[in-house]
Every structure is written in structure tokens, then in C-alpha cells.
Design an enzyme around this catalytic site. Structure first.
Site, PDB file in Angstrom:
ATOM      1  N   CYS A 142      41.544  32.692  32.472  1.00 33.40           N
ATOM      2  CA  CYS A 142      41.382  31.283  32.096  1.00 33.40           C
ATOM      3  C   CYS A 142      40.049  31.058  31.383  1.00 33.40           C
ATOM      4  CB  CYS A 142      41.478  30.375  33.313  1.00 33.40           C
ATOM      5  SG  CYS A 142      40.187  30.638  34.522  1.00 33.40           S
ATOM      6  N   CYS A 161      41.437  29.580  41.769  1.00 31.41           N
ATOM      7  CA  CYS A 161      40.159  28.948  41.420  1.00 31.41           C
ATOM      8  C   CYS A 161      39.196  29.039  42.597  1.00 31.41           C
ATOM      9  CB  CYS A 161      40.369  27.496  41.019  1.00 31.41           C
ATOM     10  SG  CYS A 161      41.718  27.272  39.835  1.00 31.41           S
TER      11      CYS A 161
HETATM   12 FE1  FES Z   1      40.480  29.170  35.995  1.00 30.30          FE
HETATM   13 FE2  FES Z   1      40.699  27.193  37.721  1.00 30.30          FE
HETATM   14  S1  FES Z   1      41.931  27.560  35.965  1.00 30.30           S
HETATM   15  S2  FES Z   1      39.277  28.787  37.712  1.00 30.30           S
END
Ligand code: FES
Length: 139
Positions: free
Chosen positions: A34, A103
């Protein structure tokens, strides 16, 4: 996907955002998938974490988990801090949607990275400290 009131609160009003000029330990971790990055700062005195701050360039859950993690470590010994898991962080927030569980891993890893940094600088060993690595937490 629903967020708990606590997640929303810590996202909207994150605690302890920032850094220390003379932190005793600093840890930076990122999630390759991400692209979110989290940096965790701790101050340590006589084996106890007196203060923690963070900077997170990431999603709302990453901000909320790092915010609550700074509150959870304050006043803990190094040995207690090492036991703060991503699950404990999630529980403290009354849970996270399943798709956002990873996360909270970032918060745990950033804390461990800061503890590793402190251990290295001060020459202490902290039992249960995770080694640096863990790049993939299954996005
Ligand atoms: Fe990557 Fe939350 S989407 S840490």
C-alpha cells in the site's frame, strides 16, 4: 466496512503526532503493497517508556493504530512494550474491519523497530524483540 468510534476518534484526533529531537529509539517501517509508512519515536528512562510519538503517512487505520499505540506504550517497561501485539492494538480500538487488520501490523512493527533501535543504541537486550524484516502482511 465499518469503523468503530475509537478508530474514528483516533483518526480525527490522533494523539502524540510528531517527533522528538532527541528520541531514545526511532523505528520506521513501510508496507510495500500500500506504500504506507510509519515512524515511531520513544523516550526511555530507567527501562520505562516515558513518552512516544509517531508520524504516519498512510491510511486512516494506520493513523489510528499508531495513535493508540503511543498511548499504550507510555509508562510500560521495555519488556511490557514488546508484548504489545497488533491484536492488542486492534482490541484497544474495538476492532478493525478485516481488510484493515494488516494496518495494525504496521503499528506493531514500528514499535518493535523503535525498541530495536533503542536496544542497539543502549546495548540492552529485550527478550521477545522481533527481528527486522516482515515485508508482507497480506494486503
Ligand atoms: Fe496500508 Fe492501511 S492500507 S497500512
Amino acid at each position: 466496512m465499518e469503523y468503530s468510534q475509537k478508530v474514528i476518534d483516533h483518526f480525527m484526533n490522533p494523539r502524540n503526532v510528531g517527533e522528538f529531537e532527541n528520541a531514545d529509539g526511532v523505528g520506521t517501517v513501510g508496507n510495500e503493497k500500500c506504500g504506507d509508512i510509519m515512524r515511531f519515536y520513544i523516550k526511555v528512562k530507567d527501562g520505562v517508556i516515558t513518552e512516544a510519538r509517531f508520524k504516519t503517512f498512510g491510511c486512516g487505520a494506520a493513523v489510528a493504530t499508531s495513535s493508540i499505540a503511543t498511548e499504550m506504550v507510555r509508562g510500560k517497561t521495555l519488556q511490557e512494550a514488546v508484548l504489545i501485539s497488533n491484536k492488542a492494538v486492534m482490541d484497544a480500538l474495538d476492532g478493525l474491519p478485516a481488510a484493515k487488520a494488516h494496518c495494525s501490523c504496521l503499528a506493531e512493527e514500528a514499535l518493535h523497530a523503535a525498541l530495536r533501535d533503542y536496544a542497539q543504541r543502549s546495548g540492552v537486550s529485550i527478550e521477545g524483540l522481533k527481528p527486522a524484516q516482515v515485508k508482507d502482511h497480506g494486503h
